[in-house]
Write a protein that holds these residues in place. Sequence first.
Motif, PDB file in Angstrom:
ATOM      1  N   THR A 148      30.088 -13.809  10.904  1.00  0.00           N
ATOM      2  CA  THR A 148      29.450 -14.534  10.063  1.00  0.00           C
ATOM      3  C   THR A 148      29.364 -16.210  10.559  1.00  0.00           C
ATOM      4  N   ILE A 149      28.358 -16.836   9.829  1.00  0.00           N
ATOM      5  CA  ILE A 149      28.110 -18.092  10.457  1.00  0.00           C
ATOM      6  C   ILE A 149      29.529 -18.927  10.007  1.00  0.00           C
ATOM      7  N   HIS A 150      29.931 -18.846   9.144  1.00  0.00           N
ATOM      8  CA  HIS A 150      31.119 -19.571   8.493  1.00  0.00           C
ATOM      9  C   HIS A 150      32.363 -19.298   9.628  1.00  0.00           C
ATOM     10  N   ARG A 151      32.528 -17.866  10.009  1.00  0.00           N
ATOM     11  CA  ARG A 151      33.694 -17.618  10.897  1.00  0.00           C
ATOM     12  C   ARG A 151      33.398 -18.205  12.109  1.00  0.00           C
ATOM     13  N   LEU A 152      32.289 -18.091  12.718  1.00  0.00           N
ATOM     14  CA  LEU A 152      31.811 -18.549  13.809  1.00  0.00           C
ATOM     15  C   LEU A 152      31.920 -20.073  14.002  1.00  0.00           C
ATOM     16  N   ALA A 171      40.254 -28.353   4.398  1.00  0.00           N
ATOM     17  CA  ALA A 171      39.386 -29.593   4.795  1.00  0.00           C
ATOM     18  C   ALA A 171      37.869 -29.423   4.012  1.00  0.00           C
ATOM     19  N   PHE A 172      37.589 -28.040   3.794  1.00  0.00           N
ATOM     20  CA  PHE A 172      36.128 -27.795   3.289  1.00  0.00           C
ATOM     21  C   PHE A 172      35.102 -28.051   4.187  1.00  0.00           C
ATOM     22  N   GLY A 173      35.524 -28.047   5.535  1.00  0.00           N
ATOM     23  CA  GLY A 173      34.412 -28.268   6.577  1.00  0.00           C
ATOM     24  C   GLY A 173      34.616 -27.372   7.678  1.00  0.00           C
ATOM     25  N   PHE A 174      33.884 -27.543   8.967  1.00  0.00           N
ATOM     26  CA  PHE A 174      33.881 -26.550   9.890  1.00  0.00           C
ATOM     27  C   PHE A 174      34.568 -27.220  11.129  1.00  0.00           C
ATOM     28  N   LYS A 175      35.329 -26.492  11.913  1.00  0.00           N
ATOM     29  CA  LYS A 175      35.957 -27.000  13.172  1.00  0.00           C
ATOM     30  C   LYS A 175      35.042 -27.128  14.420  1.00  0.00           C
ATOM     31  N   ARG A 176      33.997 -26.634  14.192  1.00  0.00           N
ATOM     32  CA  ARG A 176      33.028 -26.468  15.283  1.00  0.00           C
ATOM     33  C   ARG A 176      31.926 -27.447  14.826  1.00  0.00           C
ATOM     34  N   GLY A 177      31.292 -28.330  15.783  1.00  0.00           N
ATOM     35  CA  GLY A 177      30.239 -29.262  15.763  1.00  0.00           C
ATOM     36  C   GLY A 177      30.090 -29.992  16.810  1.00  0.00           C
ATOM     37  N   GLU A 178      29.570 -31.109  16.721  1.00  0.00           N
ATOM     38  CA  GLU A 178      29.058 -31.826  17.839  1.00  0.00           C
ATOM     39  C   GLU A 178      30.196 -32.374  18.712  1.00  0.00           C
ATOM     40  N   GLU A 179      31.308 -32.683  18.173  1.00  0.00           N
ATOM     41  CA  GLU A 179      32.416 -32.925  18.932  1.00  0.00           C
ATOM     42  C   GLU A 179      33.417 -31.712  19.552  1.00  0.00           C
ATOM     43  N   ASN A 180      33.043 -30.623  18.904  1.00  0.00           N
ATOM     44  CA  ASN A 180      33.546 -29.213  19.294  1.00  0.00           C
ATOM     45  C   ASN A 180      32.588 -28.121  19.446  1.00  0.00           C
ATOM     46  N   PRO A 181      31.554 -28.112  20.364  1.00  0.00           N
ATOM     47  CA  PRO A 181      30.739 -27.164  20.225  1.00  0.00           C
ATOM     48  C   PRO A 181      31.139 -25.811  20.675  1.00  0.00           C
ATOM     49  N   LEU A 182      30.331 -24.996  20.224  1.00  0.00           N
ATOM     50  CA  LEU A 182      30.372 -23.498  20.625  1.00  0.00           C
ATOM     51  C   LEU A 182      30.307 -23.222  22.113  1.00  0.00           C
ATOM     52  N   ASP A 183      31.280 -22.313  22.441  1.00  0.00           N
ATOM     53  CA  ASP A 183      31.144 -21.903  23.923  1.00  0.00           C
ATOM     54  C   ASP A 183      30.207 -20.899  24.204  1.00  0.00           C
TER      55      ASP A 183
END
Length: 331
Positions: free
Chosen positions: A292-296, A303-315
């Motif tokens: 799922t997008i949320h799991r990915l 924190a009600f946010g995502f750990k992945r983002g511009e600072e920590n992009p997907l591999d």
Amino acid sequence: AKRLVQAFGKEVFDIIEAAPERLREVGGIGPLRAAKIIAGWADQKAVREIMVFLHDHGVGTARAVRIYKTYGREAVEVMTENPYRLAKDIRGIGFRTADIIAMKLGIEPTAMVRVRAGIAYALTEAMGDGHCGLPVAELKALAGKLLEVPDALVDTALELEVADGTVIADRVGETPCLFLAGLWHAERGIAERLRRVASGSPPWPVIDAERALPWIEGKTGLALAPSQAEAVRLALQSKVLVITGGPGVGKTTLVNAILRILGAKGVRLLLCAPTGRAAKRMTEATGLEARTIHRLLEFDPKAFGFKRGEENPLDCDLLVVDESSMVDVPL
């Protein structure tokens, strides 16, 4: 606490409240500890007063706790001045709930604070039908119907909301429209990111489609239709590609062909979908893990946010999002 009860018995709370200097009579309680006890008691008293106020105005315990955690000692002041802030600031409390609380607080149905909050409510209701904004005339009619107030009040509320930047006035073609600020900025952000991502070259070496197409047909035993072959060619040289069409037109076959070709070239692949069911179907159809997008994006409920983002992009080099038309604008 035990020593305090032994010293003062049932009067301990009255002592803390009315004669806190007597706490020093108890062994082991110096000025610092006495001050800490008094401060803690003041905090608990404030919490009690707020909870009593909220319960008296029809707010259940679970919501009362969330309200207190959000506003602290200012909870009573916030609710007295503008209970409609609850709908904006606290998840799980919508306009209807805030409206019931406001009525119990004696706020008139025609109060401007209510009509202004109702503008956001009307736009939020339209979101449920897939709209990011509404034509001005349509929004006025909807707000008037939902709030049951005169048109003149809605006009004034709209002007105030636009002036504050809560609502954004824009045009879609020649039609003047109004948008919730968050959605308006989100749509512009999507367009800007698409422009940015689409520019430049793909993150894999040039692939000869005329050799790749016969190879994939041989591997799968399926002959690609001319439109599918053209889509494969486009995918191999594009940074962004939208594959669309109704059921049974061959979208899954096409995605599989692209994944097999790029996977053979060592391209790092990630697959996702908006729902668990869609992700499971994608896994079964491709043989690759889909999440799922949320799991990915590693959603963090605290924190009600995502750990992945511009600072920590997907591999990954290629990200495939299935059922992307189901993804809402903020996500």
